[in-house]
Design an enzyme around this catalytic site. Structure first.
Site, PDB file in Angstrom:
ATOM      1  N   HIS A 189       0.837  -1.180   0.000  1.00 41.09           N
ATOM      2  CA  HIS A 189       0.000   0.000   0.000  1.00 41.09           C
ATOM      3  C   HIS A 189       0.881   1.241   0.000  1.00 41.09           C
ATOM      4  O   HIS A 189       1.603   1.509   0.957  1.00 41.09           O
ATOM      5  CB  HIS A 189      -0.882  -0.061   1.260  1.00 41.09           C
ATOM      6  CG  HIS A 189      -1.869   1.044   1.388  1.00 41.09           C
ATOM      7  ND1 HIS A 189      -2.665   1.207   2.492  1.00 41.09           N
ATOM      8  CD2 HIS A 189      -2.207   2.057   0.541  1.00 41.09           C
ATOM      9  CE1 HIS A 189      -3.440   2.263   2.342  1.00 41.09           C
ATOM     10  NE2 HIS A 189      -3.171   2.798   1.165  1.00 41.09           N
ATOM     11  N   HIS A 219       3.867   0.742   2.792  1.00 41.36           N
ATOM     12  CA  HIS A 219       3.854  -0.300   3.825  1.00 41.36           C
ATOM     13  C   HIS A 219       3.113  -1.529   3.304  1.00 41.36           C
ATOM     14  O   HIS A 219       2.572  -1.522   2.189  1.00 41.36           O
ATOM     15  CB  HIS A 219       3.192   0.227   5.100  1.00 41.36           C
ATOM     16  CG  HIS A 219       1.741   0.574   4.911  1.00 41.36           C
ATOM     17  ND1 HIS A 219       1.324   1.801   4.463  1.00 41.36           N
ATOM     18  CD2 HIS A 219       0.611  -0.162   5.073  1.00 41.36           C
ATOM     19  CE1 HIS A 219       0.006   1.824   4.384  1.00 41.36           C
ATOM     20  NE2 HIS A 219      -0.454   0.639   4.730  1.00 41.36           N
ATOM     21  N   ASP A 244       0.171  -4.561   4.369  1.00 45.37           N
ATOM     22  CA  ASP A 244      -0.927  -4.873   5.276  1.00 45.37           C
ATOM     23  C   ASP A 244      -1.161  -6.381   5.243  1.00 45.37           C
ATOM     24  O   ASP A 244      -1.540  -6.926   4.206  1.00 45.37           O
ATOM     25  CB  ASP A 244      -2.208  -4.138   4.853  1.00 45.37           C
ATOM     26  CG  ASP A 244      -2.111  -2.633   5.069  1.00 45.37           C
ATOM     27  OD1 ASP A 244      -1.983  -2.216   6.233  1.00 45.37           O
ATOM     28  OD2 ASP A 244      -2.135  -1.875   4.070  1.00 45.37           O
ATOM     29  N   LYS A 276       7.784 -31.817 -20.672  1.00 45.66           N
ATOM     30  CA  LYS A 276       6.347 -31.548 -20.691  1.00 45.66           C
ATOM     31  C   LYS A 276       5.700 -32.217 -19.489  1.00 45.66           C
ATOM     32  O   LYS A 276       5.678 -33.429 -19.380  1.00 45.66           O
ATOM     33  CB  LYS A 276       5.711 -32.067 -21.969  1.00 45.66           C
ATOM     34  CG  LYS A 276       4.249 -31.632 -22.049  1.00 45.66           C
ATOM     35  CD  LYS A 276       3.456 -32.381 -23.079  1.00 45.66           C
ATOM     36  CE  LYS A 276       1.999 -31.969 -23.013  1.00 45.66           C
ATOM     37  NZ  LYS A 276       1.380 -32.351 -21.714  1.00 45.66           N
ATOM     38  N   ASP A 282       2.293 -32.784 -17.008  1.00 48.50           N
ATOM     39  CA  ASP A 282       0.861 -32.881 -17.252  1.00 48.50           C
ATOM     40  C   ASP A 282       0.196 -31.561 -16.875  1.00 48.50           C
ATOM     41  O   ASP A 282       0.603 -30.867 -15.949  1.00 48.50           O
ATOM     42  CB  ASP A 282       0.264 -34.024 -16.449  1.00 48.50           C
ATOM     43  CG  ASP A 282      -1.120 -34.379 -16.979  1.00 48.50           C
ATOM     44  OD1 ASP A 282      -1.396 -34.069 -18.160  1.00 48.50           O
ATOM     45  OD2 ASP A 282      -1.912 -34.954 -16.226  1.00 48.50           O
TER      46      ASP A 282
HETATM   47 MN    MN Z   1      -2.586   0.149   4.568  1.00 47.52          MN
END
Ligand code: MN
Length: 269
Positions: A45, A51, A53, A238, A240
């Site tokens: 955020h 920060h 969250d 390859k 699956d």
């Molecule tokens: Mn926040």
């Protein structure tokens, strides 16, 4: 000869049923007796200060902690985690821009998401100020602790527990959203997941025309006499899985199997 593949939809039905069961949204504004679901989300955020969250689904809501420095895989790094207000479950899907003038204005990405598995009764742990839990996300794995700082109202510490995921020299974790692939800066700058693709198509002067997904044939593996190799190519066995055509029209993204079956509900993320 390769083993005969199971019909396209068989294992998906069970998966689909499980997912739709897990993801039945709570009616807005109500609180389930015991949450049931174990969703965890880490938003990044870019508010006044960047920060993270951390949000854990409990009792039908997302209990939330703002973690200024984000989680660390180093068990010696105790990261401050300030408990903030609960958020509705639906907010676990939110990625976008909180408009200026609102609380927390700025860009938000879903930095990680998955399932959390509390060790012991999480409500008791929350009341006592110590929550031990496993995270099964895209970036965050293994055992973690949230421990409340004594005599503090809202301050907790987020600490990595010793296990196979812990390390004293953690690599920086990927910055991109696990939903869109965008960084929080790119989202803030108005990019969409298509921005880079559109720029590349422009550069290649791709003709612009309407494409009907039903008319597009999927590329399939085929046998050759000689092994192919070329600088700049990477080869992998390859495994699956499903060969899938991803589509996007004006309204919604979609996934179609090689037989034309709609796989979109099976892979909601
Ligand atoms: Mn926040």
């Amino acid at each position: 000869m390769p083993a005969k593949r199971p019909p396209d939809s068989a294992p998906l039905d069970a998966y689909r049923a499980k997912r739709s069961l897990e993801r039945t949204p709570e009616p807005a504004g109500t609180i389930a007796p015991d949450g049931g679901g174990r969703l965890f989300v880490v938003h990044q955020h870019a508010a006044r200060r960047l920060h993270f969250d951390l949000r854990l689904e409990m009792e039908g809501v997302l209990r939330s902690w703002a973690v200024p420095k984000g989680p660390s895989y180093d068990t010696a790094e105790k990261r401050l985690a300030v408990q903030v207000e609960d958020h509705p479950l639906e907010y676990g899907d939110f990625e976008g821009i909180i408009p200026a003038g609102n609380y927390g204005a700025g860009a938000v990405i879903v930095w990680d998401r998955g399932e959390w598995i509390p060790q012991g009764d999480p409500l008791e742990g929350l009341a006592k100020g110590k929550l031990l839990f496993e995270l099964r996300g895209y970036k965050l794995h293994g055992m973690w602790t949230l421990v409340k700082i004594k005599k503090s109202e809202k301050d907790w510490l987020l600490i990595k527990e010793r296990d196979g995921w812990a390390t004293t020299e953690p690599e920086p974790l990927p910055e991109q959203s696990v939903l869109s692939g965008l960084t929080v800066e790119e989202l803030a700058a108005g990019h969409t997941p298509a921005t880079r693709i559109i720029a590349e198509l422009d550069r290649l002067r791709a003709p612009a025309r309407r494409v009907n997904a039903r008319d597009v044939e999927l590329m399939l593996a085929e046998a050759r006499d000689d092994a192919f190799s070329k600088t700049g190519w990477v080869f992998e066995p390859k495994l699956d899985g499903y060969r899938v055509l991803a589509t996007q029209d004006a309204t919604a993204p979609g996934l179609r199997s090689r037989n034309g079956n709609d796989l979109t509900p099976a892979f909601p993320d």
